[in-house]
Enzyme design. Structure first.
Site, PDB file in Angstrom:
ATOM      1  N   CYS A 122      55.645  19.054  36.424  1.00 50.88           N
ATOM      2  CA  CYS A 122      54.394  20.009  36.768  1.00 50.88           C
ATOM      3  C   CYS A 122      55.287  21.302  37.327  1.00 50.88           C
ATOM      4  O   CYS A 122      55.973  21.204  38.190  1.00 50.88           O
ATOM      5  CB  CYS A 122      53.607  19.061  38.041  1.00 50.88           C
ATOM      6  SG  CYS A 122      52.816  20.381  38.938  1.00 50.88           S
ATOM      7  N   CYS A 134      54.707  21.913  41.177  1.00 50.84           N
ATOM      8  CA  CYS A 134      55.443  20.895  41.836  1.00 50.84           C
ATOM      9  C   CYS A 134      56.861  21.727  41.793  1.00 50.84           C
ATOM     10  O   CYS A 134      57.665  21.639  43.023  1.00 50.84           O
ATOM     11  CB  CYS A 134      55.331  19.546  41.126  1.00 50.84           C
ATOM     12  SG  CYS A 134      53.999  18.895  41.315  1.00 50.84           S
TER      13      CYS A 134
END
Length: 106
Positions: free
Chosen positions: A31, A34
């Site tokens: 991600c 992230c």
């Protein structure tokens, strides 16, 4: 501080039974949001090595994330004695994360 989201997640009962402060983080290793949050987390986590960090890979069918109603990644849940005290979703600054740590300090 954990560096990699782990596929094996603790159970909700294990999280609920925690004693003291802890950080439970949901996301995935691929991600972009992230990955972008990791330097902010590292900055805010500095000097807090005594706070356990659970970095849990999340996604469809992942029971622990659903039990915390995680919708976006990364979601950082600050726990005290197994109870949610603060939550930071997609942090834009280390200060947001520091504020979460401040809620569980002591």
């Amino acid at each position: 501080m954990e560096r990699t989201y782990q596929e094996r997640a603790p159970s909700r009962a294990e999280i609920d039974a925690l004693s003291g402060p802890a950080l439970l983080e949901f996301g995935t290793n691929w991600c972009g949001y992230c990955r972008a949050a990791q330097p902010l987390l590292a900055e805010a986590y500095a000097g807090k090595d005594e706070v356990p960090h659970y970095k849990v890979e999340d996604g469809p069918g992942r029971v622990l994330g659903r039990s915390f109603k995680v919708k976006l990644w990364p979601t950082m849940i600050f726990l005290k004695d197994g109870k949610e005290v603060a939550r930071v979703v997609r942090p834009a600054s280390a200060q947001e994360i520091r504020e979460g740590f401040a809620q569980i300090a002591g």
